[in-house]
Design an enzyme around this catalytic site. Structure first.
Site, PDB file in Angstrom:
ATOM      1  N   SER A   7       0.573  -1.174   0.034  1.00  0.00           N
ATOM      2  CA  SER A   7       0.202   0.258   0.056  1.00  0.00           C
ATOM      3  C   SER A   7       0.478   1.014   0.045  1.00  0.00           C
ATOM      4  O   SER A   7       1.425   1.598   1.037  1.00  0.00           O
ATOM      5  CB  SER A   7      -0.731   0.373   1.280  1.00  0.00           C
ATOM      6  OG  SER A   7      -1.267   1.390   1.077  1.00  0.00           O
ATOM      7  N   HIS A  67      -1.289  -1.634  -4.257  1.00  0.00           N
ATOM      8  CA  HIS A  67      -2.727  -0.782  -3.398  1.00  0.00           C
ATOM      9  C   HIS A  67      -2.658   0.759  -3.548  1.00  0.00           C
ATOM     10  O   HIS A  67      -1.332   1.343  -2.719  1.00  0.00           O
ATOM     11  CB  HIS A  67      -2.714  -1.466  -2.247  1.00  0.00           C
ATOM     12  CG  HIS A  67      -4.136  -1.191  -1.274  1.00  0.00           C
ATOM     13  ND1 HIS A  67      -5.131  -1.442  -2.458  1.00  0.00           N
ATOM     14  CD2 HIS A  67      -4.614  -0.950  -0.369  1.00  0.00           C
ATOM     15  CE1 HIS A  67      -6.091  -1.642  -1.020  1.00  0.00           C
ATOM     16  NE2 HIS A  67      -5.620  -0.617  -0.130  1.00  0.00           N
ATOM     17  N   ASP A  98      -4.751   3.861  -2.137  1.00  0.00           N
ATOM     18  CA  ASP A  98      -5.679   4.513  -1.185  1.00  0.00           C
ATOM     19  C   ASP A  98      -6.102   5.525  -1.973  1.00  0.00           C
ATOM     20  O   ASP A  98      -5.339   6.098  -1.856  1.00  0.00           O
ATOM     21  CB  ASP A  98      -5.258   4.206   0.480  1.00  0.00           C
ATOM     22  CG  ASP A  98      -4.934   2.785   0.559  1.00  0.00           C
ATOM     23  OD1 ASP A  98      -4.153   2.571   1.282  1.00  0.00           O
ATOM     24  OD2 ASP A  98      -6.084   1.728   0.420  1.00  0.00           O
ATOM     25  N   MET A 119     -12.494   5.131  -1.394  1.00  0.00           N
ATOM     26  CA  MET A 119     -12.808   5.468   0.506  1.00  0.00           C
ATOM     27  C   MET A 119     -13.062   6.468   0.043  1.00  0.00           C
ATOM     28  O   MET A 119     -12.752   7.641   0.667  1.00  0.00           O
ATOM     29  CB  MET A 119     -11.604   5.273   1.281  1.00  0.00           C
ATOM     30  CG  MET A 119     -11.090   3.761   1.210  1.00  0.00           C
ATOM     31  SD  MET A 119      -9.417   4.118   3.172  1.00  0.00           S
ATOM     32  CE  MET A 119      -8.209   3.737   1.374  1.00  0.00           C
ATOM     33  N   GLY A 177      -2.931   4.271   7.506  1.00  0.00           N
ATOM     34  CA  GLY A 177      -2.098   2.773   8.085  1.00  0.00           C
ATOM     35  C   GLY A 177      -1.514   3.120   9.473  1.00  0.00           C
ATOM     36  O   GLY A 177      -1.625   3.982  10.831  1.00  0.00           O
ATOM     37  N   GLY A 178      -0.759   2.219   9.495  1.00  0.00           N
ATOM     38  CA  GLY A 178       0.178   1.725  10.934  1.00  0.00           C
ATOM     39  C   GLY A 178      -1.078   1.185  12.241  1.00  0.00           C
ATOM     40  O   GLY A 178      -0.191   1.548  13.186  1.00  0.00           O
ATOM     41  N   ASP A 235      -6.774  -5.269   4.201  1.00  0.00           N
ATOM     42  CA  ASP A 235      -6.144  -5.214   4.053  1.00  0.00           C
ATOM     43  C   ASP A 235      -6.521  -3.619   5.869  1.00  0.00           C
ATOM     44  O   ASP A 235      -7.624  -3.321   6.131  1.00  0.00           O
ATOM     45  CB  ASP A 235      -7.072  -3.492   2.970  1.00  0.00           C
ATOM     46  CG  ASP A 235      -6.688  -2.565   2.975  1.00  0.00           C
ATOM     47  OD1 ASP A 235      -7.109  -1.262   2.650  1.00  0.00           O
ATOM     48  OD2 ASP A 235      -5.550  -1.585   3.049  1.00  0.00           O
ATOM     49  N   GLY A 260      -3.097  -3.520   9.084  1.00  0.00           N
ATOM     50  CA  GLY A 260      -2.392  -4.043  10.110  1.00  0.00           C
ATOM     51  C   GLY A 260      -1.894  -5.636   9.565  1.00  0.00           C
ATOM     52  O   GLY A 260      -1.462  -6.247  10.736  1.00  0.00           O
ATOM     53  N   GLY A 306       0.912  -2.096   4.397  1.00  0.00           N
ATOM     54  CA  GLY A 306       1.630  -0.533   4.041  1.00  0.00           C
ATOM     55  C   GLY A 306       2.835  -0.584   4.859  1.00  0.00           C
ATOM     56  O   GLY A 306       4.261  -1.103   4.268  1.00  0.00           O
TER      57      GLY A 306
HETATM   58  C1  DX5 Z   1      -5.869   2.453   5.104  1.00  0.00           C
HETATM   59  C2  DX5 Z   1      -5.949   1.698   4.171  1.00  0.00           C
HETATM   60  C3  DX5 Z   1      -4.930   0.562   4.091  1.00  0.00           C
HETATM   61  C4  DX5 Z   1      -3.271   1.307   4.591  1.00  0.00           C
HETATM   62  C5  DX5 Z   1      -2.624  -0.068   4.663  1.00  0.00           C
HETATM   63  O1  DX5 Z   1      -7.629   2.858   5.717  1.00  0.00           O
HETATM   64  O2  DX5 Z   1      -6.566   1.607   2.876  1.00  0.00           O
HETATM   65  O3  DX5 Z   1      -4.131   0.141   2.453  1.00  0.00           O
HETATM   66  O4  DX5 Z   1      -2.656   2.007   3.846  1.00  0.00           O
HETATM   67  O5  DX5 Z   1      -1.919   0.134   5.833  1.00  0.00           O
HETATM   68  P1  DX5 Z   1      -1.148  -0.653   6.875  1.00  0.00           P
HETATM   69  O6  DX5 Z   1      -0.529  -2.015   6.396  1.00  0.00           O
HETATM   70  O7  DX5 Z   1       0.185  -0.086   7.219  1.00  0.00           O
HETATM   71  O8  DX5 Z   1      -1.813  -0.467   7.909  1.00  0.00           O
HETATM   72 ZN    ZN Z   2      -6.534   0.341   1.464  1.00  0.00          ZN
END
Ligand code: DX5
Ligand code: ZN
Length: 210
Positions: free
Chosen positions: A7, A32, A34, A67, A142-143, A169, A171, A191
């Site tokens: 991501s 990916h 976002d 989103m 993310g994170g 998607d 964590g 991500g």
């Molecule tokens: C969150 C996004 C994810 C996010 C994943 O709303 O849709 O794609 O970037 O990032 P990690 O893997 O760090 O949770």
């Molecule tokens: Zn995503």
């Protein structure tokens, strides 16, 4: 083999080309992307122009995650830009016409669910959606830590007979992906766990062996 989709929300925005090149050379299956509208989620991210530049520069499939409260407003713009897969959220209403539009434009279509939204919400699309995205975190950042409740939802979709791709998607890390795979996951969005990894290539090789 589970498909791995880094991501780019976790990539360095000042070095996006470098980071996507690293992911592609590390053997990722999709990228990916976002897209956030500051309404459906409290954040902003990626535009059709960004997708166009990625398409012009890289051959790896682009997995675009909308989103957005009103995905129809920019759907054609992302399809024009070269999105390979476009995913819209079931919480935004009846998305069957959007799935038709995405297919009509030659791309694959996904339907996403927030962690708190039951699998029931995608039952109307199990025959038409190429992919179901089961969010494992509340969308927007993310994170975050993976919500383990979603493991059951993934199994429920497989038990309901869904044979398309099931993507998770948020964590996801090397130490929690196996239980998702054992319950029916086929695509993992990652991500932080990949872009913060010194050796992304070795990590993706290990993930492909699961
Ligand atoms: C969150 C996004 C994810 C996010 C994943 O709303 O849709 O794609 O970037 O990032 P990690 O893997 O760090 O949770
Ligand atoms: Zn995503």
């Amino acid at each position: 083999m589970i498909k791995i989709a880094p991501s780019i929300l976790a990539a360095d925005p000042l070095n996006l080309e470098r980071d996507v090149k690293r992911a592609a050379e590390a053997g990722c299956d999709w990228i990916h992307v976002d897209v956030m509208d500051a309404h459906f989620v409290p954040n902003l991210a990626y535009t059709p122009d960004a997708v166009r530049r990625l398409r012009e520069t890289f051959s790896v499939p682009l997995d675009v995650h909308l989103m957005m409260d009103c995905p129809e407003t920019l759907l054609d713009a992302f399809l024009d830009a070269g999105a390979s897969n476009v995913t819209v959220h079931a919480e935004t209403g009846d998305v069957s016409r959007l799935i038709q539009r995405i297919h009509h434009r030659g791309a694959s279509a996904g339907v996403a669910l927030k962690p708190g939204t039951p699998a029931e919400a995608v039952k109307p699309y199990l025959e038409t959606a190429d992919l179901i995205l089961a969010m494992t975190v509340e969308p927007g950042f993310g994170g975050q830590v993976m919500d383990e409740r979603v493991i059951h939802k993934i199994r429920e979709l497989r038990e309901a007979g869904y044979r398309g791709e099931i993507e998770a998607d948020g964590g996801i890390r090397e130490d929690n992906i196996r239980v998702l795979a054992e319950n029916g996951l086929t695509v993992a969005v990652m991500g932080t766990a990949l872009f913060r990894n010194e050796n992304m290539k070795a990590a993706i090789m290990r993930l492909h062996r699961i």
